[in-house]
Design an enzyme around this catalytic site. Structure first.
Site, mmCIF file in Angstrom:
data_model
loop_
_atom_site.group_PDB
_atom_site.id
_atom_site.type_symbol
_atom_site.label_atom_id
_atom_site.label_comp_id
_atom_site.label_asym_id
_atom_site.label_seq_id
_atom_site.Cartn_x
_atom_site.Cartn_y
_atom_site.Cartn_z
ATOM 1 N N LYS A 264 0.835 -1.211 0.000
ATOM 2 C CA LYS A 264 0.000 0.000 0.000
ATOM 3 C C LYS A 264 0.862 1.251 0.000
ATOM 4 O O LYS A 264 1.668 1.455 0.900
ATOM 5 C CB LYS A 264 -0.922 -0.016 1.225
ATOM 6 C CG LYS A 264 -1.719 1.275 1.438
ATOM 7 C CD LYS A 264 -2.653 1.194 2.649
ATOM 8 C CE LYS A 264 -3.307 2.537 2.953
ATOM 9 N NZ LYS A 264 -4.184 2.492 4.147
ATOM 10 N N ASP A 269 -2.714 10.180 3.896
ATOM 11 C CA ASP A 269 -4.109 9.768 4.063
ATOM 12 C C ASP A 269 -4.844 10.768 4.937
ATOM 13 O O ASP A 269 -4.773 10.713 6.165
ATOM 14 C CB ASP A 269 -4.162 8.361 4.687
ATOM 15 C CG ASP A 269 -5.587 7.831 4.781
ATOM 16 O OD1 ASP A 269 -6.499 8.470 4.211
ATOM 17 O OD2 ASP A 269 -5.776 6.768 5.415
ATOM 18 N N LYS A 276 -10.509 12.414 8.343
ATOM 19 C CA LYS A 276 -10.031 11.974 9.654
ATOM 20 C C LYS A 276 -10.094 13.125 10.646
ATOM 21 O O LYS A 276 -9.933 14.279 10.259
ATOM 22 C CB LYS A 276 -8.567 11.529 9.560
ATOM 23 C CG LYS A 276 -8.342 10.197 8.882
ATOM 24 C CD LYS A 276 -6.868 9.821 8.933
ATOM 25 C CE LYS A 276 -6.612 8.516 8.196
ATOM 26 N NZ LYS A 276 -7.294 7.355 8.794
ATOM 27 N N ASP A 287 1.523 6.210 5.545
ATOM 28 C CA ASP A 287 0.558 5.276 4.966
ATOM 29 C C ASP A 287 1.081 4.612 3.678
ATOM 30 O O ASP A 287 0.371 3.853 3.030
ATOM 31 C CB ASP A 287 -0.763 6.004 4.706
ATOM 32 C CG ASP A 287 -1.981 5.116 4.891
ATOM 33 O OD1 ASP A 287 -1.826 4.029 5.493
ATOM 34 O OD2 ASP A 287 -3.067 5.492 4.421
ATOM 35 N N ASP A 346 -12.202 6.865 3.702
ATOM 36 C CA ASP A 346 -11.008 6.626 4.517
ATOM 37 C C ASP A 346 -10.575 5.158 4.492
ATOM 38 O O ASP A 346 -9.501 4.809 4.966
ATOM 39 C CB ASP A 346 -11.270 7.087 5.961
ATOM 40 C CG ASP A 346 -9.984 7.266 6.753
ATOM 41 O OD1 ASP A 346 -8.904 7.246 6.135
ATOM 42 O OD2 ASP A 346 -10.072 7.425 7.982
ATOM 43 N N GLU A 348 -9.412 3.592 2.050
ATOM 44 C CA GLU A 348 -8.890 3.740 0.690
ATOM 45 C C GLU A 348 -7.853 2.696 0.325
ATOM 46 O O GLU A 348 -7.690 2.367 -0.853
ATOM 47 C CB GLU A 348 -8.315 5.151 0.510
ATOM 48 C CG GLU A 348 -6.876 5.360 1.033
ATOM 49 C CD GLU A 348 -6.725 5.165 2.535
ATOM 50 O OE1 GLU A 348 -7.732 5.302 3.261
ATOM 51 O OE2 GLU A 348 -5.606 4.851 3.003
ATOM 52 N N ARG A 350 -7.626 -0.560 0.666
ATOM 53 C CA ARG A 350 -8.136 -1.763 -0.010
ATOM 54 C C ARG A 350 -8.473 -1.489 -1.471
ATOM 55 O O ARG A 350 -8.439 -2.394 -2.294
ATOM 56 C CB ARG A 350 -9.357 -2.288 0.763
ATOM 57 C CG ARG A 350 -10.502 -1.325 0.828
ATOM 58 C CD ARG A 350 -11.494 -1.662 1.938
ATOM 59 N NE ARG A 350 -10.936 -1.391 3.264
ATOM 60 C CZ ARG A 350 -11.573 -1.608 4.402
ATOM 61 N NH1 ARG A 350 -12.790 -2.110 4.387
ATOM 62 N NH2 ARG A 350 -11.000 -1.340 5.549
HETATM 63 N N1 BES Z 1 -4.267 4.389 6.925
HETATM 64 C C1 BES Z 1 -5.389 4.057 7.713
HETATM 65 C C2 BES Z 1 -5.085 2.988 8.774
HETATM 66 C C3 BES Z 1 -4.142 3.384 9.873
HETATM 67 C C4 BES Z 1 -4.640 3.717 11.112
HETATM 68 C C5 BES Z 1 -2.776 3.306 9.697
HETATM 69 C C6 BES Z 1 -3.763 4.038 12.141
HETATM 70 C C7 BES Z 1 -1.914 3.631 10.710
HETATM 71 C C8 BES Z 1 -2.393 3.976 11.934
HETATM 72 C C9 BES Z 1 -6.495 3.512 6.829
HETATM 73 O O1 BES Z 1 -6.555 4.006 5.554
HETATM 74 C C10 BES Z 1 -7.791 3.851 7.479
HETATM 75 O O2 BES Z 1 -8.106 5.002 7.553
HETATM 76 N N2 BES Z 1 -8.488 2.818 7.930
HETATM 77 C C11 BES Z 1 -9.746 2.997 8.530
HETATM 78 C C12 BES Z 1 -10.593 1.864 8.054
HETATM 79 C C13 BES Z 1 -12.030 2.017 8.339
HETATM 80 C C14 BES Z 1 -12.579 3.259 7.697
HETATM 81 C C15 BES Z 1 -12.745 0.780 7.869
HETATM 82 C C16 BES Z 1 -9.578 2.933 10.044
HETATM 83 O O3 BES Z 1 -8.666 2.310 10.536
HETATM 84 O O4 BES Z 1 -10.358 3.576 10.726
HETATM 85 ZN ZN ZN Z 2 -4.820 4.656 4.770
HETATM 86 MN MN MN Z 3 -7.656 5.775 5.410
#
Ligand code: BES
Ligand code: ZN
Ligand code: MN
Length: 500
Positions: A264, A269, A276, A287, A346, A348, A350
């Site tokens: 990834k 992000d 966020k 990210d 968010d 993104e 996947r």
């Molecule tokens: N990049 C984030 C995940 C992340 C969280 C990485 C904390 C490092 C530290 C990812 O893109 C994300 O935002 N995931 C969401 C998924 C959800 C919306 C299903 C999350 O973790 O809240």
């Molecule tokens: Zn992310």
């Molecule tokens: Mn995200």
């Protein structure tokens, strides 16, 4: 530049500016570890009262510097805690702690437990990674470790020990380079800039006699549109920096196995329109740690000349907020034709991985590994030092073995049957990208990714927690990017190479 040598000399006879030895928390209090051998005898009976006067306990993380006043040829003795045992993990951490403590020595002898290939590797990797610093953006600070580090090992003449020593240097270089990319500010590492950096790094790795051949292809937004990579394009749409897909190939003669790596590469992000909260955005330059890790692991595997064919895919996009951002409710058509309803911009990662995984399956690899800072859920489940591994049972098992060899903490997580229903709950598209049910979000993500693996053997490494250290240094980990997964991927490839 620091030079590293491996020698079998004894620490009390090695002339250096500093000698590093380990202290074990023994049954009768702290004592010098066996590798310190003749240092203990040089001090004789004075050692115990000296250590107790200094308050030395031998706890992991502890480091105490002692002027030797002639007791041994080196003027400075560095006592570093090993805790209760002297396994590779303890040694790797102690070496990292010691590397940061020794700030002003031109030459250092490291006499930590190192009588096996595994331990020599732990000493060198721990030292080099613990002493890592990202100073590119500091006006006055420069990285300058000692000019010479001598790793002392009673087994220094054994062939497999020498090999482990040399190979560990290749791995640490890749881990440090991964950290550099992760630490680079996101404005300086947009997808086009990241792709350029990979092109430049590939040139560097493949330059000169004896260097490996690595093929590289960078797909820009127009080529991605032609191919129909709707996931990468959809996520990248809101940014003024266009997305990229970087593909690397390493195809050595005699390779019997083919490993595909997918990482990834979200260069920042923000969450997109499903934005966020401010505090959650601070470290989101990290990210792209998965993409950085698979690219650098490919370099390390190629440099080591492992007879494994590698196809690596690094989708790169910036997830931003603008009038052209993708919206919740949009339907994207992924590479290969599967449609996906976006319900949370968010989630993104996947989406860009779906395209890249499908590209990987076309190469018919024997196994696919993807590495991604995918979900906060995995951090909630496992904490910020352990990566979650999901996928085909046998591949997950192999990843866990590789991780243990590499000294990285990883743990298996399931993809429960119930997730199949959740990912297909969309009323308008083939798949739902998200369903707003918090529970098991990291497993939902893995189930979603599995849809793009064409049934091939596959594992997904969620490194959201361990990829970035937002606290202070510990052991061989420094603040910022950690380079997690690189060493595991290299050891996975190494194991694959030995199979019939
Ligand atoms: N990049 C984030 C995940 C992340 C969280 C990485 C904390 C490092 C530290 C990812 O893109 C994300 O935002 N995931 C969401 C998924 C959800 C919306 C299903 C999350 O973790 O809240
Ligand atoms: Zn992310
Ligand atoms: Mn995200």
């Amino acid at each position: 530049m620091t030079s590293y040598t491996l020698r079998s000399a004894s620490p009390a006879k090695t002339r250096c500016d500093a000698v590093v030895v380990g202290v074990v928390q023994g049954a009768k209090g702290p004592e010098l570890d066996g590798a310190a051998g003749d240092v203990a005898s040089a001090y004789g009976r004075k050692l115990r009262p000296l250590m107790s006067g200094l308050g030395v306990t031998g706890k992991s993380g502890e480091v105490v510097k002692v002027p030797t006043a002639g007791a041994i040829p080196s003027p400075l003795l560095v006592l570093v805690g090993l805790g209760r045992n002297q396994d590779a993990t303890a040694v790797r951490r102690a070496a990292g702690v010691a590397a940061r403590a020794v700030t002003n020595a031109a030459s250092v002898a490291v006499a930590l437990p190192a009588d096996s290939a595994e331990l020599v590797r732990a000493v060198t990797e721990g030292w080099e990674l613990g002493g890592y610093a990202f100073t590119a953006y500091k006006k006055d600070e420069k990285k300058d470790g000692p000019g010479e580090v001598v790793v002392l090992s009673a087994a220094a003449r054994r062939k497999e020990v020498i090999t482990a020593f040399e190979e560990s240097r290749v791995v640490t270089r890749a881990v440090a380079a991964t950290r550099d990319w992760v630490n680079t500010p996101p404005g300086d590492l947009t997808p086009p800039k990241f792709a350029d950096a990979v092109v430049a790094a590939t040139k560097e790795v493949t330059r000169g006699r004896g260097a490996p051949k690595i093929g590289i292809r960078v797909l820009d937004e127009e080529e991605l549109a032609e191919l129909g990579c709707g996931g990468i394009l959809g996520v990248g749409m809101g940014s003024s920096a266009a997305p990229r897909l970087v593909e690397l190939t390493y195809a050595p003669k005699g390779a019997r196995h083919h490993l595909a790596l997918v990482g990834k590469g979200i260069t920042f992000d923000s969450g997109g329109l499903t934005i966020k909260p401010a505090a959650s955005m601070n470290d989101m330059k990290s990210d792209m740690a998965g993409a950085a890790a698979i690219v650098q692991a490919t370099y390390a595997i190629a440099t080591l000349g492992l007879p494994v064919r590698i196809s690596a895919f690094a989708p790169m996009a910036e997830n931003m907020v603008s009038g052209s951002s993708m919206r919740p409710g949009d339907v994207l058509t992924m590479y290969g034709g599967t449609t996906v309803e976006v319900l949370n911009t968010d989630a993104e990662g996947r989406l860009i991985l779906a395209d890249a995984l499908m590209r990987a399956t076309e190469q018919q690899p024997d196994v696919i590994l993807d590495v991604a800072t995918l979900t906060g859920h995995m951090v909630v489940a496992l904490g910020d030092r352990i990566s979650g591994v999901m996928g085909s049972d046998d591949v997950v098992a192999d990843v866990l073995v590789a991780a243990a060899t590499a000294g990285e903490e990883m743990w298996p997580m399931p993809i429960p049957e119930a997730m199949s229903e959740r990912i297909t709950s969309s009323k308008v598209a083939d798949l739902s990208q998200h369903d707003w049910i918090r529970w098991g979000g990291g497993l939902f993500a893995a189930a979603f990714l599995r849809e793009f693996t064409a049934g091939l053997p596959w594992a997904h490494l969620d490194i959201a927690g361990p990829s970035f250290n937002s606290g202070s240094a510990w052991g061989h980990q420094t603040p910022g990017g950690t380079g997690v997964a690189v060493a595991t991927l290299v050891d996975f490839a190494r194991a694959l190479a030995t199979r019939p």
